[in-house]
Write a protein that holds these residues in place. Structure first.
Motif, PDB file in Angstrom:
ATOM      1  N   PHE A 124       0.829  -1.197   0.000  1.00 13.35           N
ATOM      2  CA  PHE A 124       0.000   0.000   0.000  1.00 13.35           C
ATOM      3  C   PHE A 124       0.871   1.258   0.000  1.00 13.35           C
ATOM      4  O   PHE A 124       2.008   1.251   0.489  1.00 13.35           O
ATOM      5  N   GLY A 125       0.308   2.346  -0.501  1.00 13.89           N
ATOM      6  CA  GLY A 125       0.988   3.633  -0.451  1.00 13.89           C
ATOM      7  C   GLY A 125       2.375   3.560  -1.049  1.00 13.89           C
ATOM      8  O   GLY A 125       2.568   3.131  -2.187  1.00 13.89           O
ATOM      9  N   GLY A 126       3.369   4.000  -0.261  1.00 20.69           N
ATOM     10  CA  GLY A 126       4.752   3.971  -0.732  1.00 20.69           C
ATOM     11  C   GLY A 126       5.219   2.587  -1.116  1.00 20.69           C
ATOM     12  O   GLY A 126       6.075   2.435  -2.001  1.00 20.69           O
ATOM     13  N   GLY A 127       4.667   1.559  -0.473  1.00 19.95           N
ATOM     14  CA  GLY A 127       5.017   0.190  -0.843  1.00 19.95           C
ATOM     15  C   GLY A 127       4.613  -0.128  -2.263  1.00 19.95           C
ATOM     16  O   GLY A 127       5.374  -0.744  -3.028  1.00 19.95           O
ATOM     17  N   PHE A 128       3.411   0.306  -2.643  1.00 23.32           N
ATOM     18  CA  PHE A 128       2.967   0.072  -4.019  1.00 23.32           C
ATOM     19  C   PHE A 128       3.684   1.001  -4.990  1.00 23.32           C
ATOM     20  O   PHE A 128       3.954   0.634  -6.138  1.00 23.32           O
ATOM     21  N   GLU A 129       4.023   2.212  -4.533  1.00 24.65           N
ATOM     22  CA  GLU A 129       4.755   3.134  -5.396  1.00 24.65           C
ATOM     23  C   GLU A 129       6.136   2.584  -5.743  1.00 24.65           C
ATOM     24  O   GLU A 129       6.642   2.803  -6.853  1.00 24.65           O
ATOM     25  N   LEU A 130       6.752   1.841  -4.820  1.00 24.18           N
ATOM     26  CA  LEU A 130       7.998   1.172  -5.172  1.00 24.18           C
ATOM     27  C   LEU A 130       7.746   0.124  -6.258  1.00 24.18           C
ATOM     28  O   LEU A 130       8.519   0.013  -7.224  1.00 24.18           O
ATOM     29  N   CYS A 131       6.665  -0.648  -6.106  1.00 30.60           N
ATOM     30  CA  CYS A 131       6.320  -1.645  -7.126  1.00 30.60           C
ATOM     31  C   CYS A 131       6.162  -0.990  -8.499  1.00 30.60           C
ATOM     32  O   CYS A 131       6.610  -1.534  -9.521  1.00 30.60           O
ATOM     33  N   LEU A 132       5.537   0.183  -8.532  1.00 27.93           N
ATOM     34  CA  LEU A 132       5.322   0.885  -9.800  1.00 27.93           C
ATOM     35  C   LEU A 132       6.627   1.373 -10.409  1.00 27.93           C
ATOM     36  O   LEU A 132       6.721   1.550 -11.631  1.00 27.93           O
ATOM     37  N   ALA A 133       7.643   1.589  -9.571  1.00 30.62           N
ATOM     38  CA  ALA A 133       8.937   2.053 -10.083  1.00 30.62           C
ATOM     39  C   ALA A 133       9.703   0.949 -10.797  1.00 30.62           C
ATOM     40  O   ALA A 133      10.607   1.246 -11.596  1.00 30.62           O
ATOM     41  N   THR A 134       9.393  -0.321 -10.514  1.00 29.43           N
ATOM     42  CA  THR A 134      10.073  -1.416 -11.221  1.00 29.43           C
ATOM     43  C   THR A 134       9.403  -1.651 -12.578  1.00 29.43           C
ATOM     44  O   THR A 134       8.303  -1.173 -12.841  1.00 29.43           O
ATOM     45  N   ASP A 135      10.066  -2.422 -13.422  1.00 32.21           N
ATOM     46  CA  ASP A 135       9.569  -2.624 -14.788  1.00 32.21           C
ATOM     47  C   ASP A 135       8.350  -3.546 -14.828  1.00 32.21           C
ATOM     48  O   ASP A 135       7.418  -3.315 -15.593  1.00 32.21           O
ATOM     49  N   PHE A 136       8.366  -4.584 -14.008  1.00 36.22           N
ATOM     50  CA  PHE A 136       7.276  -5.562 -14.010  1.00 36.22           C
ATOM     51  C   PHE A 136       6.894  -5.924 -12.583  1.00 36.22           C
ATOM     52  O   PHE A 136       7.702  -5.781 -11.643  1.00 36.22           O
ATOM     53  N   ARG A 137       5.685  -6.445 -12.434  1.00 39.28           N
ATOM     54  CA  ARG A 137       5.155  -6.817 -11.117  1.00 39.28           C
ATOM     55  C   ARG A 137       4.465  -8.176 -11.203  1.00 39.28           C
ATOM     56  O   ARG A 137       3.580  -8.376 -12.058  1.00 39.28           O
TER      57      ARG A 137
END
Length: 720
Positions: free
Chosen positions: A115-128
């Protein structure tokens, strides 16, 4: 090992492929505090310098991925002013941009909550890659702010503007299937396969099967929308989101405006727009109130966990009384996994309770929240019975029969004979003294109150009421059961009305007084809804039930005669005598008809003015401020009395109880936040204008002392 710190470690797991693992020491969850952010920055810097690196997997060693920012640290930044906050956010953004700019493919293995910053880190990577039971989301609007670490920039570029508006402006938690459908993640796998699936995706990227650079370019470029498409996407959204959020919650509309501003910019310029949007909100009163509520909620959960640690799990529950309330309790218990017996004295009542549970489950089935197998499993956990035959194996019994002291005492005494010596008896009473009910019992130490709010499946609060002889073990087990049911339990001491109803009836007293002095109840409702209540007092009385309110009013008047008794017929008395019970029989202050969804629709009733003639004074106009003051002063003072008399243990618990129990406006932060922000001197001066209205408007002695000293209720600790 390339790096090992207190929150992050980095190691090569196979030739050229590295894994950055979040594992915050001495904490049950991963979160972005100063330590985690600093170590992430250092780790990414080290990874950027590795020659021949083929890929990086971001993973978690805990059951969650990252729950978000550490609010206790982050919120302190809001007090430093806009420019200082902008500088700090840009500094933190640089860490996430460095993740996005690593010289190799990157994948996040989302094994749990992000959630929040945790998901924003996920968005910074190329794939999830996401585990099928994980959840993701950007809930920042629930704290009055917008995503501030790239969520507003990256999510619209991944899932489209319309989807991003919905994700960001509602702050919704998204399950794996919804995240995959919208394109926020690239694959969903079983929990035990998420790490291996992430590594496999990296191998395929390294082999050239997936173009990670193309994905990266898409996230860093302007969104491809022409002027007409932009207008359609944003202007419509502004109208809908602004109307839904209302005037008291600016964050959703600000998010749409920031997405619109940033969508035509490259990444770094878009980040600046995002940061300025966050800074614009951060210093406002809504953020302060909502962040305060978040911290209070965390405190309440901590208190509950303290009780739970001392309690045995409730493996088998029972409810006495199988009406709407009993059926709601049975449904809630069964749906959260605790089997429950549902006892009544006749088949018709049993059927009513089963129908209530079946209706609630049917609604979930229709909305796709559960499947037929889960519905059947839940119903199978509800066992109807006309006898006490199986009560010997019950750990806790909730009594939910008619709100009559003699009936309850008889039923409780009878039940006590059929349960184990250490089983807990709990009464779902809204007003009757727990100490009085305990007099009929041989084991009063095993007895307490467990006050659910109606409708049970929607209302988050449960008041757990401690009587004079109630043991700590009884309270602990009841709190643990309420938590297992998905509720927020708050422990209070016994008194007429306990906490929530005791506070609510002075509010209704203020309403009756306004009408006696000539106010129009429709105007009062409109003003109080404008103040932020989900419904005005007349509408609320119709929803609660005028008969229920009339009974509770008598209990409160007997319990606190100096403040809550009244001479002559009140407007509640008149409505009760006319059998206008509100939504229960479709007539009260308003009349009600069922809408297409089978829910009561409020309509004007022109007869009401004549019907309440005589208990309403000669019509006169009141200013909005006067209505608000006359309604809120009695509620605030009675809440303070509950704290001073130790009915409730802390301002935090009182504030959360009134928000969860009666819908106190969250953006105002709770009664004690409201008083602190106003200042006690100002409040006492305001109350002084209405001194002639009697004791309901008289601040306590301690409040008057605080007015002189400038003391506040909530200082460094949310609990004090």
């Amino acid at each position: 090992m390339l790096f090992e710190g207190q929150a992050v470690r980095v190691q090569e797991v196979e030739s050229g492929i590295y894994e950055l693992t979040f594992d915050l020491q001495n904490e049950p969850v991963n979160k972005f505090n100063r330590v985690t952010l600093a170590e992430l920055k250092e780790s990414v810097s080290l990874l950027s310098a590795v020659k021949g690196i083929k890929g990086v997997l971001f993973s978690s060693a805990k059951d969650c991925f990252i729950v978000g920012a550490d609010i206790t640290e982050f919120s302190s930044l809001f007090a430093d002013g806009e420019e200082a906050l902008i500088a700090k956010l840009l500094e933190q953004h640089a860490i996430f941009s460095a993740v996005e700019d690593l010289p190799c493919p990157t994948v996040t293995a989302i094994n749990g909550v992000a959630f929040g910053g945790g998901f924003e880190l996920c968005l910074a990577t190329d794939f999830r890659v996401m585990a099928e039971k994980a959840k993701v989301g950007l809930p920042e609007v629930k704290l009055g702010i917008n995503p501030g670490w790239g969520g507003i920039v990256r999510l619209p570029r991944l899932i489209g503007v319309d989807n991003a508006n919905e994700w960001i402006c509602t702050g919704a938690e998204k399950r794996a299937a919804a995240a995959l459908k919208d394109g926020a993640v690239d694959a969903v796998v079983s929990q035990d396969k998420v790490r291996e699936a992430g590594l496999d995706l990296l191998r395929q990227c390294a082999a050239g099967k997936f173009d990670h650079q193309a994905r990266r370019d898409e996230k860093q470029s302007p969104i491809k929308l022409n002027q007409i498409e932009q207008m359609m996407a944003f202007e419509t959204a502004k109208g809908m989101i602004g109307a839904k959020a209302g005037p008291h919650y600016p964050a959703p509309l600000q998010a749409v405006k920031t997405i619109q501003k940033s969508c035509s910019l490259t990444r770094d310029k878009a980040i600046e727009a995002e940061v300025r949007g966050v800074a614009k909100l951060a210093g406002g009163p809504v953020v302060k109130a909502l962040v305060g509520l978040f911290l209070k909620d965390q405190y309440v959960k901590k208190v509950s966990k303290g009780f739970e640690a001392k309690a045995d799990k409730v493996k088998q529950a029972a409810v006495l009384g199988a009406g709407i309330m009993g059926g709601g309790v049975a449904y809630q218990s069964a749906s959260k996994g605790t089997p429950i017996l549902m006892k009544d004295i006749n088949e018709a009542a049993i059927q009513l309770g089963l129908d209530e549970a079946n209706k609630l489950l049917g609604g979930q089935l229709k909305r796709g929240r559960i499947d037929a197998a889960k519905m059947a499993a839940t119903m199978n956990r509800i066992r109807p019975t006309l006898s006490y035959g199986d009560f010997g194996s019950v750990d806790l019994v909730v009594e939910a029969v008619v709100e009559n002291q003699n009936v309850k005492q008889m039923v409780l005494a009878e039940t006590e004979q059929h349960i184990a010596d250490d089983a807990v008896l709990a009464s779902n009473t809204s007003t009757i003294s727990i100490n009085a009910l305990a007099k009929s019992l041989k084991r009063p130490e095993n007895f307490c109150g467990m006050h659910f709010f109606n409708p049970v499946h929607r209302m988050p609060l449960v008041e757990v009421i401690r009587g004079e002889q109630t043991s700590e073990a009884t309270i602990a087990r009841t709190v643990a059961y309420a938590t297992a049911m998905g509720k927020t339990p708050i422990v209070v001491n016994d008194c007429p009305g306990f906490l929530v109803n005791r506070v609510l009836f002075p509010y209704f007293g203020g309403f009756s007084g306004l009408l006696q002095d000539g106010a129009d109840f429709r105007h009062v409702d409109k003003v109080m809804e404008g103040f932020g209540w989900p419904m005005g007092p007349a509408y609320l009385l119709d929803v609660v039930g005028i008969d229920t309110a009339h009974h509770a009013d008598q209990v409160m008047a007997a319990g606190f005669p100096e403040r809550m008794s009244h001479e002559g017929e009140s407007v509640i008395d008149r409505m009760f005598n006319l059998e206008r019970f509100g939504q229960k029989n479709n007539k009260g202050f308003y009349r009600y008809e069922m809408d297409r969804r089978g829910k009561p629709k409020k309509l004007a009733d022109d007869e009401v003015d004549n019907l309440i003639s005589g208990v309403v004074g000669q019509s006169r106009d009141f200013s909005d401020d006067e209505i608000i003051e006359r309604m809120m002063i009695p509620l605030c003072i009675e809440t303070v009395r509950c704290l001073e008399e130790a009915i409730v243990a802390s301002p935090a618990e009182a504030d959360m109880a009134l928000i969860y129990g009666i819908g106190f406006p969250p953006f105002r932060g709770g009664v004690f936040h409201y008083l602190d922000e106003m200042g006690m001197a100002t409040f006492c001066e305001m109350a002084g204008k209405y001194a002639e209205l009697g004791p309901l408007y008289q601040p306590t002695e301690k409040m008057q002392q605080m007015a002189v000293s400038g003391e506040k209720y909530i200082n460094n600790s949310v609990a004090n």
